[in-house]
Write an enzyme that holds these catalytic residues in place. Structure first.
Site, PDB file in Angstrom:
ATOM      1  N   GLY A 114       0.797  -1.221   0.000  1.00  0.00           N
ATOM      2  CA  GLY A 114       0.000   0.000   0.000  1.00  0.00           C
ATOM      3  C   GLY A 114       0.827   1.268   0.000  1.00  0.00           C
ATOM      4  CB  CYS A 115       4.180   2.101   0.942  1.00  0.00           C
ATOM      5  SG  CYS A 115       3.675   2.017   2.663  1.00  0.00           S
ATOM      6  CB  VAL A 116       3.803   5.295  -3.789  1.00  0.00           C
ATOM      7  CG1 VAL A 116       4.514   5.612  -5.085  1.00  0.00           C
ATOM      8  CG2 VAL A 116       2.301   5.413  -3.972  1.00  0.00           C
ATOM      9  CB  SER A 117       8.239   4.958  -0.887  1.00  0.00           C
ATOM     10  OG  SER A 117       8.006   6.280  -1.258  1.00  0.00           O
TER      11      SER A 117
END
Length: 139
Positions: free
Chosen positions: A49-52
């Site tokens: 769920g994190c772009v990074s």
């Protein structure tokens, strides 16, 4: 490296009026994170769920949590450092009772984050809460 107390971080943020200074402070906070060993950068430890790229390892000792985490983004590392200071050395029930996102609202950080970073922040918080629920279920 030692974890700063959340009260100290809040005080420091209050001293900084300019958002560029606050972003620089976030980057400095990220540098205080304990290094994540390369072998811990696994799919199991990756926060979804994190772009990074974000990894989290939760350790429990005497019923209290500690965290080792990392990201490939400097600002995100700073956000993680704040969350580590919020949740470290707490029991699973205490972790579930903490509203870390309210702390970010109080710091006026959420309104200065992109929607993607806000979603990633929520994913990281949910991962910590998930780990706490797992500990409670095992006892």
């Amino acid at each position: 490296m030692s974890t700063l107390q959340i009260s100290e971080i809040i005080e420091n943020f209050e001293l900084l009026d300019d958002w560029e200074d606050r972003y620089r402070y976030l980057i400095e906070l990220g540098k205080t994170l304990e290094p994540l060993p390369e072998e811990a950068r696994t799919p199991v430890n990756k926060v979804q769920g994190c772009v990074s790229q974000v990894w989290l390892v939760t350790h429990w000792q005497n019923g209290r949590a500690s965290f080792v985490c990392d990201s490939d983004a400097f600002i995100v590392r700073g956000l993680l450092a704040i969350l580590v200071s919020v949740y470290s050395n707490h029991t699973a029930p205490e972790i579930l009772a903490i509203d870390a996102l309210q702390i970010f609202r109080d710091l006026q950080l959420q309104e200065h984050l992109t929607p993607q970073r806000s979603n990633g922040l929520k994913s990281f918080v949910e991962r910590i809460r998930h780990d706490a629920r797992q500990v409670l279920a095992a006892t």
